[in-house]
Write a protein that holds these residues in place. Structure first.
Motif, PDB file in Angstrom:
ATOM      1  N   ARG A 212       0.826  -1.203   0.000  1.00 11.73           N
ATOM      2  CA  ARG A 212       0.000   0.000   0.000  1.00 11.73           C
ATOM      3  C   ARG A 212       0.862   1.255   0.000  1.00 11.73           C
ATOM      4  O   ARG A 212       1.881   1.316   0.700  1.00 11.73           O
ATOM      5  N   VAL A 213       0.468   2.233  -0.795  1.00  4.74           N
ATOM      6  CA  VAL A 213       1.106   3.550  -0.719  1.00  4.74           C
ATOM      7  C   VAL A 213       0.541   4.261   0.504  1.00  4.74           C
ATOM      8  O   VAL A 213      -0.635   4.638   0.525  1.00  4.74           O
ATOM      9  N   ALA A 214       1.365   4.433   1.529  1.00  5.02           N
ATOM     10  CA  ALA A 214       0.890   4.987   2.792  1.00  5.02           C
ATOM     11  C   ALA A 214       0.840   6.512   2.778  1.00  5.02           C
ATOM     12  O   ALA A 214      -0.087   7.116   3.327  1.00  5.02           O
ATOM     13  N   GLU A 215       1.840   7.144   2.149  1.00  2.00           N
ATOM     14  CA  GLU A 215       1.911   8.611   2.197  1.00  2.00           C
ATOM     15  C   GLU A 215       2.994   9.102   1.246  1.00  2.00           C
ATOM     16  O   GLU A 215       3.822   8.336   0.751  1.00  2.00           O
ATOM     17  N   ARG A 216       2.964  10.404   1.005  1.00  2.00           N
ATOM     18  CA  ARG A 216       4.090  11.078   0.370  1.00  2.00           C
ATOM     19  C   ARG A 216       5.026  11.560   1.481  1.00  2.00           C
ATOM     20  O   ARG A 216       4.577  12.130   2.461  1.00  2.00           O
ATOM     21  N   LYS A 217       6.304  11.313   1.303  1.00  3.75           N
ATOM     22  CA  LYS A 217       7.264  11.603   2.368  1.00  3.75           C
ATOM     23  C   LYS A 217       8.518  12.223   1.772  1.00  3.75           C
ATOM     24  O   LYS A 217       9.072  11.715   0.794  1.00  3.75           O
ATOM     25  N   ARG A 218       8.974  13.319   2.357  1.00  2.00           N
ATOM     26  CA  ARG A 218      10.201  13.952   1.891  1.00  2.00           C
ATOM     27  C   ARG A 218      11.405  13.363   2.629  1.00  2.00           C
ATOM     28  O   ARG A 218      11.367  13.182   3.853  1.00  2.00           O
ATOM     29  N   LEU A 219      12.455  13.039   1.858  1.00  2.00           N
ATOM     30  CA  LEU A 219      13.663  12.446   2.405  1.00  2.00           C
ATOM     31  C   LEU A 219      14.877  13.232   1.946  1.00  2.00           C
ATOM     32  O   LEU A 219      14.922  13.728   0.819  1.00  2.00           O
ATOM     33  N   ARG A 220      15.882  13.280   2.799  1.00  2.00           N
ATOM     34  CA  ARG A 220      17.181  13.804   2.410  1.00  2.00           C
ATOM     35  C   ARG A 220      18.021  12.643   1.900  1.00  2.00           C
ATOM     36  O   ARG A 220      18.265  11.676   2.630  1.00  2.00           O
ATOM     37  N   VAL A 221      18.448  12.696   0.654  1.00  2.00           N
ATOM     38  CA  VAL A 221      19.148  11.559   0.037  1.00  2.00           C
ATOM     39  C   VAL A 221      20.551  11.996  -0.391  1.00  2.00           C
ATOM     40  O   VAL A 221      20.841  13.178  -0.563  1.00  2.00           O
ATOM     41  N   ASP A 222      21.401  10.998  -0.574  1.00  2.00           N
ATOM     42  CA  ASP A 222      22.771  11.232  -1.025  1.00  2.00           C
ATOM     43  C   ASP A 222      23.224   9.981  -1.766  1.00  2.00           C
ATOM     44  O   ASP A 222      23.617   8.990  -1.146  1.00  2.00           O
ATOM     45  N   TYR A 223      23.163  10.032  -3.090  1.00  2.00           N
ATOM     46  CA  TYR A 223      23.543   8.872  -3.891  1.00  2.00           C
ATOM     47  C   TYR A 223      24.059   9.327  -5.249  1.00  2.00           C
ATOM     48  O   TYR A 223      23.931  10.501  -5.631  1.00  2.00           O
ATOM     49  N   VAL A 224      24.640   8.400  -5.982  1.00  2.00           N
ATOM     50  CA  VAL A 224      25.154   8.667  -7.317  1.00  2.00           C
ATOM     51  C   VAL A 224      24.167   8.124  -8.339  1.00  2.00           C
ATOM     52  O   VAL A 224      23.721   6.974  -8.231  1.00  2.00           O
ATOM     53  N   GLU A 225      23.828   8.953  -9.308  1.00  2.00           N
ATOM     54  CA  GLU A 225      22.912   8.560 -10.386  1.00  2.00           C
ATOM     55  C   GLU A 225      23.708   8.439 -11.682  1.00  2.00           C
ATOM     56  O   GLU A 225      24.313   9.411 -12.141  1.00  2.00           O
ATOM     57  N   ALA A 226      23.735   7.246 -12.257  1.00  2.00           N
ATOM     58  CA  ALA A 226      24.466   6.993 -13.497  1.00  2.00           C
ATOM     59  C   ALA A 226      23.495   6.842 -14.652  1.00  2.00           C
ATOM     60  O   ALA A 226      22.495   6.125 -14.546  1.00  2.00           O
ATOM     61  N   THR A 227      23.785   7.526 -15.743  1.00  2.00           N
ATOM     62  CA  THR A 227      23.004   7.442 -16.971  1.00  2.00           C
ATOM     63  C   THR A 227      23.975   7.260 -18.140  1.00  2.00           C
ATOM     64  O   THR A 227      25.196   7.404 -17.963  1.00  2.00           O
ATOM     65  N   PRO A 228      23.477   6.974 -19.345  1.00  2.00           N
ATOM     66  CA  PRO A 228      24.392   6.887 -20.502  1.00  2.00           C
ATOM     67  C   PRO A 228      25.180   8.165 -20.739  1.00  2.00           C
ATOM     68  O   PRO A 228      26.264   8.131 -21.340  1.00  2.00           O
ATOM     69  N   ALA A 229      24.684   9.289 -20.244  1.00  2.00           N
ATOM     70  CA  ALA A 229      25.375  10.563 -20.445  1.00  2.00           C
ATOM     71  C   ALA A 229      26.444  10.834 -19.392  1.00  2.00           C
ATOM     72  O   ALA A 229      27.229  11.775 -19.529  1.00  2.00           O
ATOM     73  N   GLY A 230      26.490  10.037 -18.325  1.00  2.00           N
ATOM     74  CA  GLY A 230      27.478  10.258 -17.272  1.00  2.00           C
ATOM     75  C   GLY A 230      26.877  10.062 -15.892  1.00  2.00           C
ATOM     76  O   GLY A 230      25.792   9.487 -15.741  1.00  2.00           O
ATOM     77  N   GLU A 231      27.576  10.536 -14.875  1.00  2.00           N
ATOM     78  CA  GLU A 231      27.146  10.377 -13.494  1.00  2.00           C
ATOM     79  C   GLU A 231      27.002  11.738 -12.816  1.00  2.00           C
ATOM     80  O   GLU A 231      27.672  12.698 -13.175  1.00  2.00           O
ATOM     81  N   ARG A 232      26.091  11.783 -11.833  1.00  2.00           N
ATOM     82  CA  ARG A 232      25.942  12.973 -11.011  1.00  2.00           C
ATOM     83  C   ARG A 232      25.588  12.545  -9.601  1.00  2.00           C
ATOM     84  O   ARG A 232      25.025  11.465  -9.370  1.00  2.00           O
ATOM     85  N   THR A 233      25.940  13.402  -8.648  1.00  2.00           N
ATOM     86  CA  THR A 233      25.600  13.144  -7.253  1.00  2.00           C
ATOM     87  C   THR A 233      24.285  13.833  -6.917  1.00  2.00           C
ATOM     88  O   THR A 233      24.101  15.015  -7.209  1.00  2.00           O
ATOM     89  N   VAL A 234      23.375  13.071  -6.330  1.00  2.00           N
ATOM     90  CA  VAL A 234      22.092  13.614  -5.892  1.00  2.00           C
ATOM     91  C   VAL A 234      22.153  13.749  -4.379  1.00  2.00           C
ATOM     92  O   VAL A 234      22.124  12.754  -3.653  1.00  2.00           O
ATOM     93  N   ASN A 235      22.291  14.959  -3.903  1.00  2.00           N
ATOM     94  CA  ASN A 235      22.368  15.240  -2.469  1.00  2.00           C
ATOM     95  C   ASN A 235      21.381  16.369  -2.186  1.00  2.00           C
ATOM     96  O   ASN A 235      21.715  17.552  -2.255  1.00  2.00           O
ATOM     97  N   GLU A 236      20.152  15.981  -1.898  1.00  2.00           N
ATOM     98  CA  GLU A 236      19.094  16.974  -1.745  1.00  2.00           C
ATOM     99  C   GLU A 236      17.883  16.328  -1.062  1.00  2.00           C
ATOM    100  O   GLU A 236      17.860  15.118  -0.822  1.00  2.00           O
ATOM    101  N   GLU A 237      16.899  17.130  -0.776  1.00  2.00           N
ATOM    102  CA  GLU A 237      15.645  16.622  -0.237  1.00  2.00           C
ATOM    103  C   GLU A 237      14.686  16.361  -1.389  1.00  2.00           C
ATOM    104  O   GLU A 237      14.504  17.216  -2.253  1.00  2.00           O
TER     105      GLU A 237
END
Length: 304
Positions: A212-237
């Motif tokens: 079940r989808v319980a709720e919408r929730k904001r999170l602070r995340v920090d991870y690397v996102e890789a795509t065919p175009a390259g990589e970027r760091t996602v460090n945000e809410e």
């Protein structure tokens, strides 16, 4: 990858059986899943847990050439379309290493086979669950004395068992805990209140799992996102969908663990990024450590 003494390949026509009519249902859209690889990590007290998940689609012929058949004349499920999905999971926690390969139908998430190599100081085991209807064939290989350091293909302590499904399933699709990593992103779970039920085979029994989808929730995340175009760091809410996975064990069951997923058990929550349907956080219990948060550290996204 198989022990030669007990293999029967699926080319033998008498082994094949079509899945029951429920397989015609297609509640999951693989096109909604925007990722192909996930890497998670959790640290709590003295415990570090790591998991890597790879999701791919393969030609059904490739799946059929790899899937295990228990014995000549035994019936097993076979791919129903030209493409079969596969999840590979590597998990390391509490001194235990696990490698899982799971084949399933992308349209309804029906399990075809799960194989798992488990290595620890106390146990070395290679186990295959090959799905039939209405049940599953369990094929276990362990090392005899003196074989512990050999590859699992050379182990010779072999056991086979057939585990029937409950009679009241009424043709329901049966799958594995690993399928939840696919089904939640690929399912119609987009807004709070959206829900579905999956029947999951774990710990030698079929357990309904309420999703079940319980709720919408904001999170602070920090991870690397890789795509065919390259990589970027996602460090945000970011805004996520908190999806709850709640097993329903039998009333007389004393094992509160329910299902195991990525080394976690019990009531599991999965936090989904709505656009790419990437799980950013998975929470559940680990023995000794209690409630653990398994954070996404790296994701590989598919081409648009």
């Amino acid at each position: 990858m198989r022990v030669s003494l007990s293999i029967r390949r699926l080319a033998l026509a008498p082994l094949l059986v079509l899945a029951p009519s429920a397989s015609a249902q297609a509640p999951y859209d693989p096109g909604d899943v925007g990722w192909s690889r996930l890497e998670f990590e959790a640290t709590k007290f003295f415990i570090t847990a790591r998991s890597a998940v790879d999701l791919d689609s393969r030609p059904a012929a490739e799946a059929s050439s790899e899937l295990f058949a228990p014995a000549e004349g035994e019936k097993v499920l076979t791919p129903s379309g030209p493409v079969t999905s596969r999840i590979d999971i590597r998990t390391s926690v509490l001194g235990r290493d696990s490698k899982v390969r799971f084949w399933f139908e992308p349209g309804d998430a029906r399990a075809l086979e799960r194989s798992e190599l488990s290595l620890s100081s106390k146990r070395r085991r290679y186990k295959t669950y090959r799905y039939a209807w209405p049940g599953v064939h369990a094929h276990t290989v362990r090392p005899h004395e003196g074989e512990e350091d050999k590859p699992h293909e050379d182990w010779t302590r072999i056991g086979d068992q057939y585990i029937p499904f409950p009679e009241d399933l009424n043709g329901a699709v049966v799958t594995e805990p690993a399928a939840l990593l696919y089904a939640v992103p690929a399912g119609a779970l987009n807004e709070p209140g959206d829900e579905l039920v999956m029947h999951v085979f774990s710990r030698r029994r079929v357990t309904p799992v309420d999703i079940r989808v319980a709720e919408r929730k904001r999170l602070r995340v920090d991870y690397v996102e890789a795509t065919p175009a390259g990589e970027r760091t996602v460090n945000e809410e970011v805004e996520t969908l908190r999806v709850t996975l709640r097993p329903r064990p039998p009333e007389d069951d004393t094992d509160s663990g329910g299902i195991r997923l990525l080394g976690l058990e019990g009531d599991i929550d999965l936090y989904l990024e709505p656009r790419t349907r990437t799980p950013l956080l998975v929470t559940g219990k680990i023995k000794i450590a209690g409630r653990v948060r398994l954070w996404l550290k790296r994701v590989v996204l598919r081409s648009p």
